[in-house]
Design a protein around this motif. Sequence first.
Motif, short mmCIF file in Angstrom:
data_model
loop_
_atom_site.label_atom_id
_atom_site.label_comp_id
_atom_site.label_asym_id
_atom_site.label_seq_id
_atom_site.Cartn_x
_atom_site.Cartn_y
_atom_site.Cartn_z
N MET A 67 -11.10 -30.05 -42.79
CA MET A 67 -11.55 -28.54 -41.59
C MET A 67 -13.01 -28.45 -42.25
SD MET A 67 -9.04 -26.43 -39.97
CE MET A 67 -7.81 -27.24 -39.34
N ARG A 68 -14.24 -27.87 -42.36
CA ARG A 68 -15.01 -27.60 -41.86
C ARG A 68 -15.00 -25.49 -43.21
NH1 ARG A 68 -18.34 -29.57 -37.46
NH2 ARG A 68 -18.07 -31.60 -37.13
N PRO A 69 -16.77 -26.07 -43.99
CA PRO A 69 -16.05 -24.27 -44.36
C PRO A 69 -16.45 -23.45 -43.97
CG PRO A 69 -17.58 -25.83 -45.44
CD PRO A 69 -16.88 -26.43 -44.60
N LEU A 70 -15.87 -22.56 -43.58
CA LEU A 70 -16.54 -21.31 -43.00
C LEU A 70 -18.07 -21.31 -42.71
CD1 LEU A 70 -13.34 -18.52 -42.33
CD2 LEU A 70 -14.16 -21.53 -40.32
N TYR A 71 -18.48 -21.36 -41.72
CA TYR A 71 -20.05 -20.76 -42.39
C TYR A 71 -19.70 -19.27 -41.62
CZ TYR A 71 -25.27 -20.24 -41.94
OH TYR A 71 -26.38 -19.85 -41.75
N HIS A 72 -20.96 -18.69 -42.60
CA HIS A 72 -21.79 -17.26 -42.48
C HIS A 72 -22.97 -17.26 -42.83
CE1 HIS A 72 -17.45 -16.37 -42.68
NE2 HIS A 72 -17.54 -15.38 -42.00
N PRO A 73 -23.49 -16.38 -41.96
CA PRO A 73 -24.47 -16.39 -42.19
C PRO A 73 -25.50 -15.18 -43.11
CG PRO A 73 -24.67 -15.45 -39.70
CD PRO A 73 -23.64 -16.15 -40.05
N SER A 74 -26.44 -15.30 -43.50
CA SER A 74 -26.51 -14.90 -44.53
C SER A 74 -27.70 -13.09 -43.39
CB SER A 74 -28.19 -15.07 -45.74
OG SER A 74 -29.14 -14.86 -45.07
N LEU A 75 -28.15 -12.28 -44.50
CA LEU A 75 -28.08 -11.13 -43.39
C LEU A 75 -29.27 -11.50 -42.63
CD1 LEU A 75 -27.38 -8.60 -42.67
CD2 LEU A 75 -28.47 -7.16 -43.95
N LYS A 76 -30.27 -12.31 -43.40
CA LYS A 76 -31.86 -12.86 -43.22
C LYS A 76 -32.15 -13.26 -41.86
CE LYS A 76 -35.03 -12.55 -47.42
NZ LYS A 76 -35.29 -13.68 -48.72
N GLU A 77 -30.52 -14.45 -41.80
CA GLU A 77 -30.63 -15.32 -40.77
C GLU A 77 -30.03 -14.81 -39.45
OE1 GLU A 77 -29.30 -19.78 -42.84
OE2 GLU A 77 -27.90 -17.53 -42.81
N ILE A 78 -29.36 -13.72 -39.92
CA ILE A 78 -29.32 -12.95 -38.99
C ILE A 78 -30.80 -12.61 -37.60
CG2 ILE A 78 -27.25 -11.41 -37.05
CD1 ILE A 78 -25.71 -11.07 -39.61
N THR A 79 -30.15 -12.82 -36.09
CA THR A 79 -30.89 -12.45 -35.23
C THR A 79 -30.56 -11.82 -34.11
OG1 THR A 79 -30.05 -14.00 -33.71
CG2 THR A 79 -32.70 -14.96 -35.00
N VAL A 80 -31.29 -11.23 -33.30
CA VAL A 80 -31.40 -10.15 -32.50
C VAL A 80 -30.45 -11.14 -30.82
CG1 VAL A 80 -32.63 -9.14 -30.50
CG2 VAL A 80 -33.06 -8.42 -32.54
N GLN A 81 -31.46 -12.46 -31.18
CA GLN A 81 -30.83 -13.34 -30.01
C GLN A 81 -29.97 -13.72 -30.28
OE1 GLN A 81 -33.03 -13.85 -27.43
NE2 GLN A 81 -31.08 -14.66 -26.66
N GLY A 82 -29.48 -13.84 -31.71
CA GLY A 82 -28.02 -14.70 -31.11
C GLY A 82 -27.11 -13.83 -31.40
N ILE A 83 -27.09 -12.27 -31.62
CA ILE A 83 -26.30 -11.42 -31.73
C ILE A 83 -26.25 -10.80 -29.74
CG2 ILE A 83 -25.62 -8.79 -31.35
CD1 ILE A 83 -27.17 -8.64 -34.41
N LEU A 84 -27.29 -11.46 -29.07
CA LEU A 84 -26.84 -10.88 -27.47
C LEU A 84 -26.36 -12.13 -26.90
CD1 LEU A 84 -30.72 -9.53 -26.96
CD2 LEU A 84 -27.81 -8.58 -27.30
N TYR A 85 -27.03 -13.01 -27.11
CA TYR A 85 -25.96 -14.22 -27.24
C TYR A 85 -24.43 -14.30 -27.27
CZ TYR A 85 -24.24 -18.51 -26.31
OH TYR A 85 -22.85 -19.30 -25.93
N ALA A 86 -24.65 -13.84 -28.24
CA ALA A 86 -22.26 -13.64 -29.12
C ALA A 86 -21.92 -12.56 -28.34
CB ALA A 86 -22.50 -13.46 -30.21
N LEU A 87 -23.19 -11.85 -27.62
CA LEU A 87 -21.64 -10.51 -26.67
C LEU A 87 -22.32 -11.22 -25.15
CD1 LEU A 87 -22.36 -7.75 -29.27
CD2 LEU A 87 -20.64 -9.02 -29.50
N SER A 88 -22.86 -11.59 -25.12
CA SER A 88 -23.80 -11.74 -23.42
C SER A 88 -21.70 -11.99 -22.74
CB SER A 88 -24.58 -13.31 -23.08
OG SER A 88 -23.63 -14.34 -23.05
N ASP A 89 -20.43 -13.14 -23.36
CA ASP A 89 -19.66 -13.10 -23.09
C ASP A 89 -18.91 -12.15 -22.60
OD1 ASP A 89 -18.39 -16.10 -22.42
OD2 ASP A 89 -16.63 -14.64 -23.04
N PRO A 90 -18.06 -11.54 -21.50
CA PRO A 90 -17.60 -10.62 -21.50
C PRO A 90 -15.50 -10.61 -23.01
CG PRO A 90 -17.45 -11.75 -19.46
CD PRO A 90 -18.61 -12.46 -20.65
N VAL A 91 -15.34 -12.05 -23.12
CA VAL A 91 -14.46 -12.25 -24.42
C VAL A 91 -14.37 -11.54 -25.18
CG1 VAL A 91 -13.03 -13.84 -25.06
CG2 VAL A 91 -13.19 -14.21 -22.41
#
Lengths: 113, 113
Positions: free
Chosen positions: A1-25
């Motif tokens: 199993m691959r290790p869990l990837y966590h982006p650094s604060l620098k790598e986190i984008t508004v777009q990524g957050i909005l996409y992730a939260l665009s799903d009701p689940v």
Amino acid sequence: MRPLYHPSLKEITVQGILYALSDPVRVCIYAELAQADSAMNCSAFLSNGNLKLPKSTLSQHFKILREAGLIRSERKGVELKNSTRCQELKKKFGPMVVGILQAYQNEPNESKH
Amino acid sequence: MRPLYHPSLKEITVQGILYALSDPVRVCIYAELAQADSAMNCSAFLSNGNLKLPKSTLSQHFKILREAGLIRSERKGVELKNSTRCQELKKKFGPMVVGILQAYQNEPNESKH
DNA sequence: CCACTAGTTCCATAATACTGAATAATGGAA
DNA sequence: TTCCATTATTCAGTATTATGGAACTAGTGG
């Protein structure tokens, strides 16, 4: 199993957050994690009232939240302990994430939990 | 051609807004509309630097923004004048939408415009 | 080693999105 | 009015993405 990837604060984008939260689940999961006082494992959502999804689907949703930088997942034995990265995100994005959470939690939507 | 549908403030949901803004093209459009001092028509985005999309695709994106309640589109002759519904949304959702816009506009992302 | 539990990966199917072409709607010119 | 240019929408085929059951990996305890 691959290790869990966590982006650094620098790598986190508004777009990524909005996409992730665009799903009701995923908003539902995220909001619940944000309200919880301690880390929750994935399977806590398996038969969590409104969320009735197979674990493969849930696993995918957690991965998307994690890789968008919204949550942190730590292995504790056989399970994963998930918590939000709210504090970090506040530093970078200001009131955006909390604003989303508050608006979501204020919403008079019965099918949330 | 069908009339343009605009949801009432009551019908607008957090989920709908997040979904609409989960697409890079749509955030870009929305941010540009939010910055503009007057309403812009769709074709202003046809050859708008970073956005190089066919008009059918743009039309679809505008429809999604409109039906999520983020923008208002008014026919003026043969064109549509689009503007944001920021003020209305602020009343219902607090700082969420503005928070998203600010975070997006603060982001040091070169591929935005 | 085996059984049990928690999550992940794979892959076939289902659902969405994209976009060129055709269409509709409006306004202006002849 | 008729024709034409402009703006935007709809349609349909194709491409991309999401879903979820089955198989798999990993940790824990007997």
